[in-house]
Design a protein around this motif. Structure first.
Motif, short mmCIF file in Angstrom:
data_model
loop_
_atom_site.label_atom_id
_atom_site.label_comp_id
_atom_site.label_asym_id
_atom_site.label_seq_id
_atom_site.Cartn_x
_atom_site.Cartn_y
_atom_site.Cartn_z
N SER A 17 -5.19 2.86 -1.02
CA SER A 17 -5.50 1.51 -1.47
C SER A 17 -5.36 1.43 -2.98
CB SER A 17 -6.93 1.14 -1.05
OG SER A 17 -7.87 1.97 -1.71
N ALA A 18 -5.34 0.21 -3.50
CA ALA A 18 -5.21 0.02 -4.94
C ALA A 18 -6.39 0.63 -5.68
CB ALA A 18 -5.07 -1.47 -5.26
N GLU A 19 -7.59 0.53 -5.09
CA GLU A 19 -8.77 1.09 -5.73
C GLU A 19 -8.69 2.62 -5.78
OE1 GLU A 19 -12.22 1.62 -7.68
OE2 GLU A 19 -11.09 -0.25 -7.37
N GLU A 20 -8.18 3.25 -4.73
CA GLU A 20 -8.03 4.70 -4.73
C GLU A 20 -7.05 5.15 -5.82
OE1 GLU A 20 -8.89 5.87 -0.06
OE2 GLU A 20 -6.89 5.23 -0.67
N VAL A 21 -5.96 4.41 -5.98
CA VAL A 21 -4.99 4.76 -7.02
C VAL A 21 -5.61 4.60 -8.40
CG1 VAL A 21 -2.77 4.12 -8.04
CG2 VAL A 21 -3.03 4.17 -5.56
N ARG A 22 -6.36 3.53 -8.60
CA ARG A 22 -7.01 3.32 -9.91
C ARG A 22 -8.04 4.41 -10.18
NH1 ARG A 22 -6.63 -2.30 -8.49
NH2 ARG A 22 -8.67 -2.18 -7.49
N GLN A 45 -10.48 -1.78 2.53
CA GLN A 45 -9.33 -2.20 1.74
C GLN A 45 -8.03 -1.77 2.40
OE1 GLN A 45 -9.73 -0.82 -2.25
NE2 GLN A 45 -11.73 -1.74 -2.57
N GLU A 46 -7.03 -2.57 2.22
CA GLU A 46 -5.73 -2.29 2.83
C GLU A 46 -5.03 -1.16 2.09
OE1 GLU A 46 -1.63 -4.63 4.11
OE2 GLU A 46 -3.20 -5.64 2.94
N ARG A 47 -4.65 -0.15 2.84
CA ARG A 47 -3.92 0.99 2.25
C ARG A 47 -2.42 0.71 2.39
NH1 ARG A 47 -8.65 3.42 4.03
NH2 ARG A 47 -9.50 4.99 2.59
N ASN A 48 -1.88 0.05 1.40
CA ASN A 48 -0.47 -0.34 1.44
C ASN A 48 0.35 0.28 0.32
OD1 ASN A 48 -1.65 -1.70 -0.62
ND2 ASN A 48 -1.04 -3.74 0.03
N LEU A 49 -0.22 1.25 -0.39
CA LEU A 49 0.49 1.92 -1.47
C LEU A 49 0.83 3.35 -1.07
CD1 LEU A 49 -1.64 0.73 -4.52
CD2 LEU A 49 0.50 -0.24 -3.68
N PRO A 50 2.02 3.82 -1.41
CA PRO A 50 2.38 5.21 -1.06
C PRO A 50 1.49 6.20 -1.79
CG PRO A 50 4.00 4.25 -2.56
CD PRO A 50 3.09 3.13 -2.17
N ALA A 51 1.37 7.38 -1.21
CA ALA A 51 0.54 8.43 -1.80
C ALA A 51 1.11 8.87 -3.13
CB ALA A 51 0.43 9.62 -0.84
N THR A 52 0.25 9.13 -4.09
CA THR A 52 0.68 9.60 -5.39
C THR A 52 1.05 11.08 -5.32
OG1 THR A 52 -1.60 10.14 -6.01
CG2 THR A 52 -0.81 7.92 -6.52
N ALA A 53 1.69 11.56 -6.38
CA ALA A 53 2.07 12.97 -6.43
C ALA A 53 0.84 13.87 -6.37
CB ALA A 53 2.89 13.24 -7.69
N HIS A 103 3.44 10.34 5.97
CA HIS A 103 3.27 9.58 4.74
C HIS A 103 2.44 8.31 4.96
CE1 HIS A 103 5.78 11.99 2.10
NE2 HIS A 103 6.63 12.12 3.09
N SER A 104 2.55 7.70 6.15
CA SER A 104 1.73 6.52 6.42
C SER A 104 0.26 6.90 6.52
CB SER A 104 2.20 5.84 7.70
OG SER A 104 2.02 6.70 8.82
#
Length: 387
Positions: A223-228, A7-15, A217-218
């Protein structure tokens, strides 16, 4: 479902992800900024204290080359003189070294801040693996570090060549000057070369700091799944949360039902709603709702009320209004004071009748007409209702 690694990791890291990385001892750092800070401190110290250092070195040389006859005969004298000279030298250069160390620390902490993590001190066997080292050296990150090093060498080489070209005439002229003037000229040339290197290092640091922040940070992008998944872990399993809420509702219902025996009257629909009211004269400003419920809960309130001899009054409009606008543990709405007062008057008359008081021999009739203010009864919101 696609593999998570694909999956594409295009979201910044969460806190939370950033905090976990800091606990592991990882953060953005710029060694070039620390190096530039140290060189700048040394250049400034040389500019301000250079003449004093030269005078101190001349004193050291003069003192060290002068040997008295008594010193030759005393075997301990050379050792004491050497210790004295070392102490004097430390008094001159240790402050500069301390300032340089502070500058190095400040330059290191300027990017990433202060970080102390016991996890970073733990031994990790994979760090000793030759294969892991090989992969790290020849990875994209390793190639990026190689490119950065080559760029740094190029910038410093150009700065050094420009400095040498600029001071070539001054350096050549030192041969024809006296020794004191030659020493001063050499100092000026070295100081100028050092300032050129400082400017080059500042340029390198100005490019390296945003690069290190971007790379750090990059490398943590998600990915969206990791954030979810992280959100689910933070919020908890929905099924577990549902069970917890159900248990909380059950506990609240039990507490509410335990208060029903304290009620003075229970107003019913008669089957769909039931509201238990209490009024302690002199202790309460207005009647309070002890319990309320619909359907099965209403039936349980009615049964419990009958078991404890609490009067039940069938008044559908009032029951609906109390159920809709009343809150458990709170006073009834002010608009219902008058209606509930009629109900309580009947309850108190009924209680005196049951106790056999004089003048209350006949059982009082339950109120048949209760004018609920317009808008409080959800069944007739625009007009008053009667039971």
């Amino acid at each position: 479902m696609a593999n998570e690694q694909d999956q594409e990791r295009n979201l910044p890291a969460t806190a939370k992800r950033l905090e976990e990385v800091r606990e592991e001892g990882r953060t953005a750092r710029s060694t070039e900024l620390a190096g530039a800070a140290v060189l700048a401190v040394l250049a400034g110290a040389t500019w301000m204290a250079g003449p004093a250092w030269i005078a101190q070195w001349r004193l050291f040389v003069r003192t060290g080359l002068r040997i008295e006859r008594a010193d030759v005969l005393d075997g301990a004298s050379p050792t004491l003189r050497l210790a004295e000279m070392a102490w004097q030298a430390a008094g001159v250069f240790l402050p500069v070294a301390g300032i340089a160390a502070i500058a190095a620390l400040a330059g290191t902490l300027a990017v990433g801040g202060w970080l102390f993590s016991p996890g970073a001190l733990s031994f990790k066997f994979e760090r000793m693996s030759p294969l892991a080292t090989f992969e790290r050296v020849f990875s994209l990150q390793g190639l990026g570090e190689l490119g950065k090093t080559l760029f740094k060498v190029l910038v410093l080489g150009v700065a050094g060549a420009c400095s040498a070209w600029y001071f070539k005439d001054a350096a050549a002229g030192l041969v024809l000057t006296a020794l004191p003037d030659a020493l001063r000229g050499t100092g000026h040339i070295l100081l100028g070369a050092l300032c050129t290197l400082v400017a080059a290092m500042v340029l390198i640091a100005a490019l390296d700091v945003p690069f290190q922040l971007w790379r750090f940070h990059s490398g943590l992008r998600m990915s969206a799944e990791e954030v979810r998944r992280e959100q689910r872990e933070s919020d908890g399993d929905p099924q577990v949360k549902g069970r917890i809420r159900a248990q909380q509702r059950e506990m609240a219902r039990r507490r509410m039902m335990s208060d029903v025996p304290k009620a003075d009257v229970i107003v019913t629909n008669p089957t769909h709603y039931a509201v238990a009211l209490q009024y302690l004269e002199g202790k309460m400003g207005a009647p309070r709702v002890l319990a309320k419920g619909a359907d099965d809960v209403a039936q349980a309130i009615r049964v419990l009320g009958l078991q404890h001899g609490i009067p039940l009054l069938e008044a559908p409009p009032l029951a609906r209004a109390l159920y809709t606008h009343g809150e458990i543990g709170a006073e009834i709405p002010a608009e219902l004071y008058g209606v509930v007062a009629q109900v309580l008057a009947w309850v108190f008359q009924l209680r005196r009748h049951m106790q056999g008081e004089a003048g209350f021999s006949e059982r009082p009739e339950a109120p048949r007409v209760l004018d609920v203010p317009a808008g409080l009864d959800p069944a007739t919101p625009l007009a008053g209702a009667t039971s």
